[in-house]
Write a protein that holds these residues in place. Structure first.
Motif, PDB file in Angstrom:
ATOM      1  N   ARG A 210      27.209 -20.231 -19.000  1.00 52.09           N
ATOM      2  CA  ARG A 210      26.655 -19.661 -20.228  1.00 52.09           C
ATOM      3  C   ARG A 210      25.154 -19.949 -20.330  1.00 52.09           C
ATOM      4  O   ARG A 210      24.358 -19.055 -20.652  1.00 52.09           O
ATOM      5  N   VAL A 211      24.760 -21.181 -20.066  1.00 55.84           N
ATOM      6  CA  VAL A 211      23.345 -21.552 -20.139  1.00 55.84           C
ATOM      7  C   VAL A 211      22.512 -20.708 -19.179  1.00 55.84           C
ATOM      8  O   VAL A 211      21.456 -20.163 -19.542  1.00 55.84           O
TER       9      VAL A 211
ATOM     10  N   THR B 247      23.351 -10.102 -20.115  1.00 53.61           N
ATOM     11  CA  THR B 247      23.931  -9.697 -21.395  1.00 53.61           C
ATOM     12  C   THR B 247      25.229  -8.910 -21.264  1.00 53.61           C
ATOM     13  O   THR B 247      25.993  -8.824 -22.223  1.00 53.61           O
ATOM     14  N   HIS B 248      25.493  -8.309 -20.125  1.00 47.07           N
ATOM     15  CA  HIS B 248      26.614  -7.378 -20.012  1.00 47.07           C
ATOM     16  C   HIS B 248      27.853  -7.986 -19.366  1.00 47.07           C
ATOM     17  O   HIS B 248      28.796  -7.262 -19.040  1.00 47.07           O
TER      18      HIS B 248
ATOM     19  N   ASN C  71      32.395 -13.615 -13.797  1.00 47.13           N
ATOM     20  CA  ASN C  71      31.423 -12.534 -13.657  1.00 47.13           C
ATOM     21  C   ASN C  71      30.002 -13.016 -13.910  1.00 47.13           C
ATOM     22  O   ASN C  71      29.052 -12.549 -13.285  1.00 47.13           O
ATOM     23  N   ARG C  72      29.846 -13.945 -14.844  1.00 51.48           N
ATOM     24  CA  ARG C  72      28.516 -14.506 -15.096  1.00 51.48           C
ATOM     25  C   ARG C  72      27.990 -15.221 -13.853  1.00 51.48           C
ATOM     26  O   ARG C  72      26.831 -15.058 -13.468  1.00 51.48           O
TER      27      ARG C  72
ATOM     28  N   GLY D 268      24.319 -15.690  -9.248  1.00 48.56           N
ATOM     29  CA  GLY D 268      24.070 -15.788  -7.814  1.00 48.56           C
ATOM     30  C   GLY D 268      23.278 -14.617  -7.282  1.00 48.56           C
ATOM     31  O   GLY D 268      22.461 -14.764  -6.361  1.00 48.56           O
ATOM     32  N   ALA D 269      23.493 -13.425  -7.880  1.00 48.45           N
ATOM     33  CA  ALA D 269      22.772 -12.234  -7.420  1.00 48.45           C
ATOM     34  C   ALA D 269      21.312 -12.251  -7.877  1.00 48.45           C
ATOM     35  O   ALA D 269      20.431 -11.757  -7.178  1.00 48.45           O
ATOM     36  N   ARG D 270      21.046 -12.834  -9.036  1.00 44.85           N
ATOM     37  CA  ARG D 270      19.681 -12.800  -9.587  1.00 44.85           C
ATOM     38  C   ARG D 270      18.820 -13.990  -9.157  1.00 44.85           C
ATOM     39  O   ARG D 270      17.599 -13.872  -9.081  1.00 44.85           O
ATOM     40  N   ALA D 271      19.444 -15.140  -8.939  1.00 47.27           N
ATOM     41  CA  ALA D 271      18.679 -16.350  -8.604  1.00 47.27           C
ATOM     42  C   ALA D 271      19.063 -16.810  -7.200  1.00 47.27           C
ATOM     43  O   ALA D 271      20.148 -17.380  -7.010  1.00 47.27           O
TER      44      ALA D 271
END
Length: 629
Positions: free
Chosen positions: A531-532, A540-541, A547-548, A553-556
């Motif tokens: 969550r953090v 947001t989606h 899923n978060r 992992g995909a963004r960072a």
């Protein structure tokens, strides 16, 4: 975990080694021989020499594997293996064992615990292959059915009925009647889908609303067109249709509305293709009326899910399936309650409102019917007295709906997180004021309430009310770095129930003696960390922890590895808790490690090691001090 033939081939190559007490299996810094040990009997301690001192950093007993990390990492042994009890070791040739591990998901993931143990002595966690999940065997037939091994069967392109947006209603209706199809796809000159005109829409617009037949179809078509790619499965398409509450879906070349249309299929087409599917339950929910029927269907949902979980289906995926069922149940109960209140001459105000799910239900992770987590939003009038009048009217609705959920087998939330509680039935203005007042979680109650609300998800009513509030939450957290840091501190303060030597830490007395709380000590820290990081990277989606973590992992890039492992650990913990809850007929929170198999204990210890690594990564992200041992 290996097939009988593979075991026989491996056994034929085994060398049996016997070690006396105080013998050394290998020494720190020594290059590994071409053999991995399986400790059939005895006890071995791992001794780590650092400068001039020695520490015992691990213990291996019957059933454990010895020396695997050195082979996987291609490096000398990081510790000395000291025999403390007479031991019988089966030496397995690495050149034979390695291809078996690479080809077998369950076996490969069983030995992963050694990689996470090695981080205690400076090792890393890189795997030779990460193509499968710790608790999601890809070969499982039931999950293959659910995630959709069967692709959508498309009809020939010449069967696709289309028209231009300039065509009039009469022309479209004539085409539909001639071809005997229930709808027509409206496309542009490149055959990109723009909208869908259905027979029911024609009846409403032309006969009921008396629109002229000369109107262009663009004025009456349904938009947007929900699309999917040709390689997707029938089951995936069904789930999308359930989620979007639509009856048809368009197949396009690349799965988006910006490519040529190939076919349009209905839920009946897809159910025919996918065979027996849980979606049948959804239809029954939407037709149900009596409390007994809702209770019966909720029982059926749990039984269905239990069967899938026992067969190896993903617990995260099953949580999403249950969310679809339970959302539909709430919608139906609200519908019935509104009709009941109208008969009682207490109609629900004709005023915008939204039913929201929060907590585990908001994260689409509620499989068992444990404490319900929900809330209610209604549009503020700007006048406190008028808002209070609306609240009392809406509380008549929410109290009846919550009672119907209780009748269906859901438990009331002990913390009062229910739409029937005035504190969780509030105007948009009240919710906005509360969110803006959150600056640092001055007390535990505010923190718990804020974190529960942060997992908010729309269920029924006016979606824009929930959407606007969710956007406000993300905007507020963006402007409050202290708040985000406090959430990060909260996420790392609870260590896993695993001591330095890999033994489970359990309660020493009380009703839960011999057990540990898998939710508070295992799942919650991973959930809170996800969550953090979702707030930090403004994800947001996505709602579920799994899923978060996928999106994190995909963004960072720096978090890609630990996020993937974190998802797998959460998958295992969620599965274990749920299956334990089914077995004990309770929430499944408290686990007795003595009741677990050797494999389950090893997997669980592996998950807790991953939790520790995720918390370490979170400390690095927010520059938090290491918690004292």
């Amino acid at each position: 975990m290996l097939g009988a033939t593979e075991v026989e081939q491996l056994a034929a190559q085994v060398i049996i080694r016997i070690y006396a007490r105080d013998d050394t299996v290998w020494t720190q810094g020594e290059n590994p021989r071409n053999e991995v040990g399986f400790l059939a009997r005895g006890r071995v301690e791992y001794i780590w020499k650092v400068d001039d001192r020695e520490e015992m950093v691990g213990v291996r007993d019957e059933g454990d594997v010895l020396g695997l990390t050195a082979f996987i990492e291609g490096e000398p042994y990081r510790v000395t293996a000291h025999v403390v009890e007479e031991s019988l070791v089966y030496a397995l040739p690495w050149n034979i064992l390695q291809p078996l591990l690479e080809a077998n998901d369950a076996a490969r993931h069983y030995v992963r615990r050694h990689l996470f143990w090695a981080t205690r002595v400076g090792g890393n966690v890189t795997l030779p292959s990460t193509k499968a999940s710790i608790a999601r065997p890809e070969s499982n037939i039931l999950e293959a059915h659910l995630v959709g091994a069967r692709k959508i069967e498309m009809r020939p392109l010449n069967r696709l009925l289309t028209c231009s947006p300039e065509a009039n209603i009469e022309e479209a209706a004539t085409l539909m009647s001639t071809k005997r199809v229930p709808s027509i796809l409206v496309v542009n000159q490149d055959r990109h889908p723009l909208g869908i005109l259905s027979g029911s829409a024609l009846i409403k617009r032309i006969i009921v609303d008396d629109h002229p037949k000369s109107d262009p179809v663009s004025q009456h078509m349904a938009t947007p067109v929900h699309t999917i790619g040709p390689d997707e499965s029938a089951t995936t398409a069904i789930l999308l249709m359930l989620r979007q509450r639509i009856g048809q879906i368009c197949i396009t070349e690349d799965g988006t509305p910006n490519s040529p249309a190939l076919d349009v299929v209905t839920h009946k087409d897809l159910l025919t293709q996918s065979g027996h599917h849980p979606a049948g339950l959804l239809r029954e929910i939407r037709l149900a009326r009596s409390p007994a029927r809702f209770k019966e269907m909720a029982d059926d949902i749990e039984h269905l899910v239990y069967g899938y979980l026992k067969a190896g289906a993903s617990s995260i995926f099953m949580g999403q399936i249950c969310a679809e069922f339970y959302d539909a149940m709430v919608e139906r109960l609200i519908e019935l309650t509104i009709l009941e209140l109208e008969k009682e001459h207490q109609p629900v105000p004709d005023h915008p409102w939204a039913w929201i799910a929060v907590g585990s239900d908001g994260r689409r992770e509620q499989i068992l019917r444990t404490d319900m987590d929900n809330g209610f939003i209604f549009q503020s009038t700007g006048d406190a007295e008028s808002d209070e009048t609306l609240r009392q009217a809406f509380l008549r609705l929410t109290n009846k709906v919550v009672q119907r959920l209780v009748d269906a087998g859901f438990s009331r939330c002990q913390g009062g997180v229910m739409a029937s509680n005035p504190r969780w039935c509030r105007s948009t203005l009240e919710w906005e004021e509360e969110i803006r007042a959150l600056t640092g979680f001055s007390d535990g109650v505010a923190m718990l309430r804020g974190i529960t609300l942060f997992d908010m998800r729309f269920v029924a009513g006016h979606p824009e009310l929930a959407s606007d509030l969710r956007t406000l939450i993300f905007d507020h957290v963006d402007k409050q770095p202290t708040l985000l840091r406090k959430m990060a501190e909260y996420a790392v303060e609870s260590p896993p129930p695993l001591n330095f030597w890999g033994k489970f830490i359990v309660e020493k007395k009380g009703i839960q003696e011999g057990r540990f709380d898998i939710k508070a000590r295992g799942m919650s820290p991973i959930r809170d960390a996800a969550r953090v990081l979702s707030f930090k990277y403004r994800i947001t989606h996505y709602y579920s922890t799994g899923n978060r973590l996928d999106e994190i992992g995909a963004r960072a890039q720096s978090l890609s590895e630990v996020a993937a492992y974190g998802r797998e650990a959460y998958e295992l913990l969620m599965r274990l808790r749920t299956v334990n809850g089914f077995a004990q007929k309770d929430s499944g929170r408290f686990i007795n490690p003595e009741n677990l198999s050797k494999l389950e204990r090893a997997q669980l210890a592996n998950a807790f090691d991953i939790q520790r690594l995720l918390q370490t990564s979170l400390r690095a992200e927010f520059c938090l001090e290491q918690r004292p041992a």
